[in-house]
Scaffold this motif. Sequence first.
Motif, PDB file in Angstrom:
ATOM      1  N   PHE A  70       0.846  -1.194   0.000  1.00 22.98           N
ATOM      2  CA  PHE A  70       0.000   0.000   0.000  1.00 22.98           C
ATOM      3  C   PHE A  70       0.882   1.245   0.000  1.00 22.98           C
ATOM      4  O   PHE A  70       1.642   1.472   0.943  1.00 22.98           O
ATOM      5  CB  PHE A  70      -0.909   0.024   1.234  1.00 22.98           C
ATOM      6  N   ALA A  71       0.794   2.038  -1.048  1.00 20.73           N
ATOM      7  CA  ALA A  71       1.527   3.298  -1.098  1.00 20.73           C
ATOM      8  C   ALA A  71       0.778   4.353  -0.288  1.00 20.73           C
ATOM      9  O   ALA A  71      -0.443   4.248  -0.084  1.00 20.73           O
ATOM     10  CB  ALA A  71       1.680   3.765  -2.546  1.00 20.73           C
TER      11      ALA A  71
ATOM     12  N   SER B 246      -6.504   1.133  -1.622  1.00 23.28           N
ATOM     13  CA  SER B 246      -6.999  -0.081  -2.273  1.00 23.28           C
ATOM     14  C   SER B 246      -5.843  -0.799  -2.955  1.00 23.28           C
ATOM     15  O   SER B 246      -4.986  -0.176  -3.580  1.00 23.28           O
ATOM     16  CB  SER B 246      -8.084   0.248  -3.300  1.00 23.28           C
ATOM     17  N   LEU B 247      -5.830  -2.120  -2.812  1.00 18.68           N
ATOM     18  CA  LEU B 247      -4.791  -2.965  -3.391  1.00 18.68           C
ATOM     19  C   LEU B 247      -5.456  -4.066  -4.209  1.00 18.68           C
ATOM     20  O   LEU B 247      -6.288  -4.811  -3.697  1.00 18.68           O
ATOM     21  CB  LEU B 247      -3.929  -3.576  -2.291  1.00 18.68           C
TER      22      LEU B 247
ATOM     23  N   HIS C 275      -1.442   3.753 -15.669  1.00 21.84           N
ATOM     24  CA  HIS C 275      -2.613   4.596 -15.421  1.00 21.84           C
ATOM     25  C   HIS C 275      -3.312   4.186 -14.125  1.00 21.84           C
ATOM     26  O   HIS C 275      -3.684   5.045 -13.315  1.00 21.84           O
ATOM     27  CB  HIS C 275      -3.571   4.496 -16.603  1.00 21.84           C
ATOM     28  N   ALA C 276      -3.478   2.876 -13.926  1.00 23.36           N
ATOM     29  CA  ALA C 276      -4.165   2.392 -12.728  1.00 23.36           C
ATOM     30  C   ALA C 276      -3.427   2.787 -11.459  1.00 23.36           C
ATOM     31  O   ALA C 276      -4.050   3.088 -10.429  1.00 23.36           O
ATOM     32  CB  ALA C 276      -4.324   0.875 -12.796  1.00 23.36           C
ATOM     33  N   SER C 277      -2.101   2.813 -11.527  1.00 22.76           N
ATOM     34  CA  SER C 277      -1.302   3.092 -10.329  1.00 22.76           C
ATOM     35  C   SER C 277      -1.434   4.536  -9.855  1.00 22.76           C
ATOM     36  O   SER C 277      -0.982   4.868  -8.756  1.00 22.76           O
ATOM     37  CB  SER C 277       0.179   2.777 -10.592  1.00 22.76           C
ATOM     38  N   GLN C 278      -2.057   5.379 -10.642  1.00 25.92           N
ATOM     39  CA  GLN C 278      -2.317   6.735 -10.174  1.00 25.92           C
ATOM     40  C   GLN C 278      -3.408   6.760  -9.110  1.00 25.92           C
ATOM     41  O   GLN C 278      -3.522   7.744  -8.360  1.00 25.92           O
ATOM     42  CB  GLN C 278      -2.734   7.634 -11.359  1.00 25.92           C
TER      43      GLN C 278
ATOM     44  N   ALA D 117      -0.768  -5.335  -8.142  1.00 27.36           N
ATOM     45  CA  ALA D 117       0.314  -6.315  -8.106  1.00 27.36           C
ATOM     46  C   ALA D 117      -0.164  -7.617  -8.727  1.00 27.36           C
ATOM     47  O   ALA D 117      -1.365  -7.888  -8.818  1.00 27.36           O
ATOM     48  CB  ALA D 117       0.784  -6.556  -6.674  1.00 27.36           C
ATOM     49  N   VAL D 118       0.803  -8.414  -9.153  1.00 27.83           N
ATOM     50  CA  VAL D 118       0.545  -9.748  -9.707  1.00 27.83           C
ATOM     51  C   VAL D 118       1.345 -10.741  -8.888  1.00 27.83           C
ATOM     52  O   VAL D 118       2.548 -10.542  -8.656  1.00 27.83           O
ATOM     53  CB  VAL D 118       0.975  -9.823 -11.184  1.00 27.83           C
ATOM     54  N   ALA D 119       0.701 -11.813  -8.435  1.00 30.86           N
ATOM     55  CA  ALA D 119       1.372 -12.820  -7.614  1.00 30.86           C
ATOM     56  C   ALA D 119       1.221 -14.190  -8.259  1.00 30.86           C
ATOM     57  O   ALA D 119       0.177 -14.504  -8.841  1.00 30.86           O
ATOM     58  CB  ALA D 119       0.785 -12.842  -6.201  1.00 30.86           C
ATOM     59  N   ALA D 120       2.262 -14.990  -8.165  1.00 28.25           N
ATOM     60  CA  ALA D 120       2.223 -16.367  -8.648  1.00 28.25           C
ATOM     61  C   ALA D 120       2.997 -17.244  -7.679  1.00 28.25           C
ATOM     62  O   ALA D 120       3.900 -16.769  -6.980  1.00 28.25           O
ATOM     63  CB  ALA D 120       2.814 -16.467 -10.052  1.00 28.25           C
TER      64      ALA D 120
END
Length: 242
Positions: A70-71, A76-77, A126-129, A134-137
């Motif tokens: 979370f920045a 929201s994450l 754009h979304a990160s504004q 994040a992507v997890a595997a």
Amino acid sequence: MAIAFPGESAEYRAARTRLLEQEIELRRAMEAVAAARRGLPPGGIVPRDYIFQTGRPGGGLAGVRLSELFAPGKDSLVIYSMMFPRDPGDDSPGPAGGQTALLPLAEGPCPSCTAFLDQLDGAAQHASQWVNLAVAARTPIERILTFAAERGWRRLRLLSSAGTTYNRDYLAESPDGEQQPMLNVFHRDGQTIRHFWGSELFYAPTDPGQEPRHVGTLEPLWNLFDLTPEGRPADWHEQLSY
């Protein structure tokens, strides 16, 4: 405003006008669903501060806690769980080249997840504004970073959930260990992190001939097909190369 395109018939215009009414209703329904989603009561508190593995900006590896994703000012994450390894029943070809091509097929990445992330990588900046993404595997982080470089992903925050119970806890893994492509949203309220929403539509019964479409509204590819006379191609799925 009167709408008409060159050469169209009266029959076409009448049918298109009826379709437009359906599209308006669909837009209203999508807005209503989004409003209902925003109105959900508080979800469950995240049971532990999962420690994921990630790459350092300057090279090397590091651990990062879920709370650290979370920045400041962004509560929201969104975490998409990529199937890497892929579904054991997926026998479509692996990568055509690169280090990932040397992995056993069963240990390689899911083509459909890859196609989704190809698209999401372009939207991530754009979304990160507004949100954390994040992507997890479950596969080791070295494999994820190698594959990301081979695909040209530059904006996705990549994590390995190996060694954690995150996938199992948040429905990204079946009881027998098979990976599932879940998307989960978490929300931070002060020092408390709760689960807000998950793409449970993946587990809901589908109508005949349908895919789960649990993240269907996010995928430009399939929505683009829906705009054509041919529609979504039957018995076709994305591939790692064409």
